[in-house]
Design a protein around this motif. Structure first.
Motif, PDB file in Angstrom:
ATOM      1  N   VAL A 135      -6.902   1.917   1.670  1.00 21.08           N
ATOM      2  CA  VAL A 135      -6.544   3.330   1.764  1.00 21.08           C
ATOM      3  C   VAL A 135      -6.697   3.717   3.237  1.00 21.08           C
ATOM      4  N   PRO A 136      -5.572   4.027   3.908  1.00 18.20           N
ATOM      5  CA  PRO A 136      -4.193   4.152   3.437  1.00 18.20           C
ATOM      6  C   PRO A 136      -3.601   2.797   3.022  1.00 18.20           C
ATOM      7  N   PRO A 137      -2.579   2.829   2.146  1.00 21.39           N
ATOM      8  CA  PRO A 137      -1.967   1.581   1.701  1.00 21.39           C
ATOM      9  C   PRO A 137      -1.333   0.810   2.860  1.00 21.39           C
ATOM     10  N   PHE A 138      -1.267  -0.499   2.716  1.00 17.42           N
ATOM     11  CA  PHE A 138      -0.580  -1.361   3.676  1.00 17.42           C
ATOM     12  C   PHE A 138      -1.101  -1.165   5.103  1.00 17.42           C
ATOM     13  N   THR A 139      -2.424  -1.090   5.229  1.00 11.26           N
ATOM     14  CA  THR A 139      -3.052  -0.877   6.527  1.00 11.26           C
ATOM     15  C   THR A 139      -4.131  -1.926   6.711  1.00 11.26           C
TER      16      THR A 139
END
Length: 643
Positions: A20-24
């Motif tokens: 969280v955040p996604p794809f980080t």
């Protein structure tokens, strides 16, 4: 939101353990979407722990750091030794001292040895200009929990970006890729990165911006599953290209200028800090004026940067110990958990006045008077640490009264302004030292850690603190982290005002449906909303700047455990640790922070069923609809329990 309740909850469950955040890859939070997930995390449930690819960096050691540590253990360790990676020798020595001291108090001292490891790109060995120095604390494997305490409490160890750079120079892939996926889980074998890719020329490229940050800035309220679908439309390579091509980061060789810009921004001395001025904020062309922090003569030289907010707090305590006669400290109000641990585990100990109310100041005054009478040769206290407001009860201390006591009894005041932030409140005039976690609203994007410490040049102990800080402080803030933090913080003033307004709207709605309203609603399940407007408002208002708001954080308690669970589980926002994010983030805070000491926390009004919410930049009406839906679920849970 367009999705149905069942679909939304199912999609949220699929995010368990993901960034969280996604794809980080360097996210500082992790998705724990249900109440049971949070309990499972605390209890070490396999279904939760095995899914986690990331976590809050001081509690979950990033997979890139774990991977680098394993390499170091294989290279330097013997007989099952494990290690902790430190950025400098001073940090490694502090780690060793802590482990030896704590282990000696309960038995024999743990043997800890230190190793220096210089990692260089192949084409830079001669100049050493891009080499990274690691200092490795090695110890018996069963002592790792003790080392982890040092990591958690001090926040002074290596960052995930530093570890990733080291791995690249060693020809290894990172532990987590750009999509937030463990590198070992990628279907294709990881590509070994030749050292030549980390040449001086390559370092000058702007690092990619976290692709998730744009999803939450002044856009519509988007559920986690909607964000996932949007990000899946771009391949990792496409996303990286777009961020490198259109990102706003300064090049890495500008890290020193980024740090100056950060210190000036925190000191409040930048006359102009707008998009037209950002590239010059750390340079000679920046126009510098009197500070806006309430003390005109604060300068950038009074501000010091740290890798985390907790590191700033730990160093504030270390500075106090170095500059002042030894004495107990005071922890005033219920603090974030590690602040109290620092005061207890380093130095002579502390007095804990956990409610942080006016009657606690009466108790403090009695303690100080007694201690002063018993020993007139030195001050009765070292320093008082307090948060403004506190986490999670959002209470504020009477700072003018505490300042008067500090002047009378000659101790320091250290204020953590993370939650209030200096756009909303002015606390420096009452403090000797102000600390803050830059990882929170100052950054907002939740993809980089950082902390700051500011000295009050008009404080009575300023000269002695400045004289000693050179013995305590060293700049260990990793350049790439500083570049990201500078970029993220440029618009923090504008973001704060939007978040203030959103939080006020949500809190007003929940407060109107609570038992605190007169008369309360017939089916009220909200017991209390903890928010600076409602908690010790007279003390908050005294420090609130003209036009300042109440911040983005609040906590809410319910009339039953079932209502708390239903409310949390139904919320459509992201759920995980941390606060001050550009997106709304909720957490069953007491479960995560005090699961092993729930009864102790309850003594100070910190209830097990409390839900803490950090409000973001989403559309206000969408936020209100989401919280209304969660409240209906809480009411339905109460009705079911009564049936």
């Amino acid at each position: 939101m367009s999705t149905t309740l069942g679909t939304t909850m199912d999609a949220q469950r699929s995010t368990l353990g993901k960034p969280v955040p996604p794809f980080t890859a360097h996210a500082i939070s992790v998705s724990l979407p249900t109440w049971d997930d949070n309990v499972g995390y605390e209890e070490g449930a396999k279904r939760v722990v095995d899914t986690m690819v990331i976590g809050y960096p001081r509690f979950f050691i990033h997979l890139s750091i774990q991977k680098l540590a394993t390499i170091c253990e294989q290279k330097f360790g013997t007989h099952g030794e494990r290690c902790l990676l430190c950025p400098t020798r001073k940090v490694a020595e502090a780690c060793r001292a802590f482990m030896v001291d704590r282990s000696s108090s309960t038995g024999s001292a743990v043997p800890v040895r230190l190793v220096q490891f210089l990692i260089c790109p192949e084409d830079d060995v001669e100049t050493l200009s891009q080499c990274i120095e690691l200092h490795i604390a090695l110890f018996p494997g069963d002592a790792f929990p003790l080392a982890k305490q040092f990591w958690q409490h001090t926040g002074s160890c290596v960052s995930s970006r530093r570890a990733e750079r080291c791995l690249a120079m060693l020809g290894e892939s990172p532990g987590v890729d750009g999509a937030g996926i463990p590198s070992l889980a990628v279907s294709r074998p990881p590509t070994r990165v030749p050292n030549k890719h980390y040449s001086k020329k390559s370092f000058g490229k702007s690092p990619p911006r976290s692709p998730s940050s744009s999803h939450f800035r002044n856009g519509p309220f988007r559920s986690p599953e909607e964000v996932l679908k949007a990000d899946e439309m771009l391949s990792a390579d496409q996303s990286t290209y777009l961020e490198e091509r259109y990102g706003r980061n300064l090049p890495l060789e500008s890290a020193a200028a980024c740090k100056r810009a950060l210190r000036r921004r925190i000191a409040g001395v930048l006359v102009r800090d707008t998009p037209d001025d950002w590239s010059n904020a750390g340079g000679n062309k920046a126009e510098i004026g009197p500070s806006t922090r309430g003390v005109d003569d604060v300068t950038e030289d009074d501000v010091f940067l740290f890798p985390t907010g907790m590191s700033a707090i730990w160093h504030a305590h270390q500075l106090a110990l170095a500059a002042r006669p030894a004495a107990k400290s005071v922890c005033f109000g219920f603090p974030y958990t590690d602040t109290l641990k620092i005061l207890e585990k380093w130095g002579p100990g502390c007095w804990f006045l956990g409610n942080g109310l006016d009657q606690d100041i009466d108790e403090l005054e009695a303690i100080l008077e007694k201690e002063a009478a018993a020993d007139q040769s030195s001050p009765p206290a070292l320093a008082l640490f307090t948060e403004f407001p506190s986490n999670p009860l959002l209470r504020c201390a009477d700072l003018p009264r505490l300042r008067a006591l500090a002047d009378k009894y000659d101790f320091l005041i250290v204020v953590d302004e993370t939650i209030g932030n200096f756009v909303n409140v002015e606390v420096l005039p009452y403090a000797d030292i102000v600390v803050s976690s830059l990882s929170k609203i100052f950054s907002g994007d939740a993809n980089v850690m950082g902390g700051s410490l500011a000295l009050n040049p008009r404080g009575r102990h300023y000269a002695s603190l400045r004289a000693k800080i050179t013995d305590v402080y060293e700049d260990v803030y990793f350049d790439e982290d500083a570049v990201y933090m500078e970029r993220n913080s440029r618009d923090f003033r504008q973001r704060i005002h939007t978040i203030d307004d959103n939080a006020l709207a949500v809190c007003s709605f929940l407060h109107s449906r609570s038992l605190a309203t007169s008369p309360p609603p017939a089916r009220a399940v909200v017991k209390r909303v903890y928010y600076p407007k409602y908690e010790t408002p007279q003390h908050y208002e005294r420090c609130r700047v003209p036009g300042g708001g109440y911040g983005g954080l609040f906590s809410v308690t319910f009339t039953s455990a079932a209502a708390s669970r239903a409310f949390y589980d139904t919320l459509g926002c992201h759920k995980g640790p941390s606060l001050g994010t550009n997106f709304t983030l909720a957490s069953p805070y007491v479960i995560l922070a005090h699961y092993a000491e729930l009864d102790w926390a309850a003594q100070f009004g910190v209830e097990q069923g409390l839900v803490r919410v950090s409000v973001g930049l989403e559309d206000r009406e969408a936020l209100l609809k989401d919280f209304g839906r969660a409240l209906l679920a809480a009411e339905a849970a109460l009705d079911s329990a009564d049936a």
